[in-house]
Design an enzyme around this catalytic site. Structure first.
Site, mmCIF file in Angstrom:
data_model
loop_
_atom_site.group_PDB
_atom_site.id
_atom_site.type_symbol
_atom_site.label_atom_id
_atom_site.label_comp_id
_atom_site.label_asym_id
_atom_site.label_seq_id
_atom_site.Cartn_x
_atom_site.Cartn_y
_atom_site.Cartn_z
ATOM 1 N N GLU A 199 46.475 26.191 32.598
ATOM 2 C CA GLU A 199 46.541 27.652 32.680
ATOM 3 C C GLU A 199 46.593 28.231 31.266
ATOM 4 O O GLU A 199 47.629 28.204 30.613
ATOM 5 C CB GLU A 199 47.768 28.077 33.489
ATOM 6 N N GLU A 229 52.933 24.292 28.002
ATOM 7 C CA GLU A 229 52.882 24.988 29.292
ATOM 8 C C GLU A 229 51.455 25.231 29.759
ATOM 9 O O GLU A 229 51.215 25.408 30.955
ATOM 10 C CB GLU A 229 53.637 26.318 29.210
ATOM 11 N N LYS A 238 49.319 30.921 30.231
ATOM 12 C CA LYS A 238 50.731 30.655 30.457
ATOM 13 C C LYS A 238 51.512 30.895 29.184
ATOM 14 O O LYS A 238 51.090 30.505 28.096
ATOM 15 C CB LYS A 238 50.900 29.197 30.935
ATOM 16 N N GLU A 246 58.682 21.108 41.878
ATOM 17 C CA GLU A 246 57.761 20.942 40.736
ATOM 18 C C GLU A 246 58.116 19.657 40.010
ATOM 19 O O GLU A 246 59.293 19.328 39.850
ATOM 20 C CB GLU A 246 57.893 22.083 39.710
#
Length: 340
Positions: free
Chosen positions: A311, A320, A314, A260
């Protein structure tokens, strides 16, 4: 003679182009407005994204990936690790989630993600290595170990020192957890997976240097006093710190795959569209080269961008929710990104 030199130059350029490392993209699912699994796979294909990471063996995603050329890193969720300390359960997991999908181009199995004696995943520490061993045994017994590699995904939070990079070391209470894992990887010629985020390194640095974090510094920013190696970007420095930490526990030759790396576009300090676009563009250009890091010259840096979509469900910091390179409506957020 001139003709021969021209032909030689063309061959060298061709070799460099074919040897370039394409990037992957992580496909998370914490959103209530995301496209269907099939639409996501189609989006990967339409944008030339040839590698995907998912965090659990989602059946719809695996079916959508069947008969595509997309290489897949599939995760074992942390809450499944304890059950996989039973070899029979591990055998069934591989049968149901790997062998069953014979047309999926599996490449890695990430057994656990960011398990750490010092974070909210500490309850899983004792299960990571036995689960890895059992999954690896099941993969080997299925005759798939020549193409499907078993590992676990670590992160920079396991390190107590990252500066200078050559002094990278695991925290004292992490060594007992990570050293047997590193040695298992070394013994079986398996890679380590590591989540590398210059964004968080930048935020935690009292001497903040945004250009260093975004690959836009025009000259050396850090010189490692131990070996004289020079760093103009934080990504390489963090990656080499991981390599140094591994070397201290028997993993000098364990290759690292960056599982990541990303930069948020909203929600926090320096989390802007411009900075995120700059980071992703420069990271892609960097890892697609063949020069490696200062400490690991000539070794390709296989990298997965985080993440495919914003997202909205999240947890954690607001940032995030904003790591997507695509919006949920499947529109690319950043101009000029090329993934292969």
């Amino acid at each position: 003679m001139a003709t021969k030199l021209i032909l030689l130059g063309l061959l060298v350029n061709l070799f460099m182009l074919t040897d370039a490392e394409s990037v992957g993209v992580c496909n998370g699912g914490y959103g209530d407005n995301l496209p269907s699994k099939q639409d996501v796979v189609t989006l990967y294909q339409n944008n030339g994204i040839s590698k995907m990471r998912i965090y659990d063996p989602n059946q719809d995603t695996l079916e959508a990936l069947s008969a595509t050329d997309i290489e897949l890193m599939v995760g074992v969720p942390n809450d499944a690790l304890q059950s996989l300390t039973d070899q029979n359960v591990a055998n069934a997991w591989v049968r149901d989630n790997i062998q069953r999908y014979s047309n999926v181009n599996f490449k890695y199995i990430a057994v656990g993600n960011e398990v750490d004696p010092n974070n909210e995943n500490s309850q899983y520490v004792d299960y990571v290595l036995p689960a890895m061993q059992n999954i690896h045994t099941a993969i080997r017994d299925a005759g798939l170990d020549d193409r499907v590699k078993v590992s676990t995904a670590t992160y920079t939070g396991l390190l107590e020192n990252t500066y200078p990079p050559s002094k990278g070391a695991f925290k004292g209470n992490v060594v007992g957890f990570i050293e047997p894992i590193v040695k298992f990887l070394a013994q079986n010629n398996l890679p380590m997976l590591a989540n590398i985020y210059p964004y968080f390194g930048y935020r935690g640095d009292p001497n903040k240097n945004l250009q260093y974090a975004l690959f836009t510094a025009q000259k050396t920013v850090v010189t490692d006093d131990n070996n004289g190696l020079q760093y103009s970007n934080l990504f390489d420095a963090m990656l080499d710190a991981h390599y140094a930490a591994q070397a201290r526990v028997g993993g000098e030759n364990v290759e690292i795959v960056v599982s990541e790396s990303g930069w948020p576009s909203d929600g926090g300090q320096e989390a802007t569209i411009d900075n995120a676009g700059t980071y992703y563009k420069n990271l892609i250009e960097h890892v697609r080269g063949t020069t490696g890091t200062p400490a690991k010259q000539g070794i390709s840096i296989e990298t997965y961008l985080f993440a495919m979509f914003d997202e909205n469900q999240k947890g954690g910091d607001e940032t995030e929710k904003h790591f997507g390179i695509f919006s949920p409506d499947q529109q690319l957020k950043y101009d000029g990104l090329s993934f292969n």
